[in-house]
Enzyme design. Structure first.
Site, PDB file in Angstrom:
ATOM      1  N   SER A   1      15.821  -8.762 -19.534  1.00  0.00           N
ATOM      2  CA  SER A   1      14.646  -8.384 -20.322  1.00  0.00           C
ATOM      3  C   SER A   1      14.649  -9.184 -21.614  1.00  0.00           C
ATOM      4  CB  SER A   1      14.731  -6.888 -20.645  1.00  0.00           C
ATOM      5  OG  SER A   1      13.840  -6.525 -21.665  1.00  0.00           O
TER       6      SER A   1
ATOM      7  N   TYR B   1      18.348   1.057 -24.290  1.00  0.00           N
ATOM      8  CA  TYR B   1      17.917   0.011 -23.364  1.00  0.00           C
ATOM      9  C   TYR B   1      18.449  -1.379 -23.709  1.00  0.00           C
ATOM     10  CZ  TYR B   1      14.700  -2.728 -20.470  1.00  0.00           C
ATOM     11  OH  TYR B   1      14.166  -3.601 -19.565  1.00  0.00           O
TER      12      TYR B   1
END
Length: 93
Positions: A34, A47
């Site tokens: 990501s 995250y």
């Protein structure tokens, strides 16, 4: 749950296929990282920590098994226009 999905899941998947790939002397593992893998963005914990760990896992596995014909890489897509992302973007002027 975040670590279980984003980090442990990749490790368990890689571990499940590595022995067969090593035996064949070929294979490729591709993980989904990501944009959070490269920068800590406020209010997104845990995250980005999981995605940073994912990059470490990918790099380590890639170095460990390259000589045996196994490639390990990650792709890191940017933001996808989901409601969560739109809500986050709307917090800025």
């Amino acid at each position: 749950r975040c670590f279980a999905v984003d980090l442990d899941g990749v490790w368990y998947s890689a571990r499940a296929v590595l022995s067969a790939m090593r035996a064949r002397k070929q294979g490729s593992i591709v993980a989904i990282a990501s944009c959070h893998s490269f920068a800590i963005i406020p209010s997104t914990f845990p995250y980005p920590v999981a995605k940073h760990g994912l990059l470490g896992l990918v790099r380590s596995l890639g170095i460990q098994y390259a000589a045996e014909g196994v490639r390990v890489n990650a792709v890191a897509p940017g933001y996808i226009e989901t409601q969560i992302a739109v809500d986050y973007w709307n917090t800025f002027p």
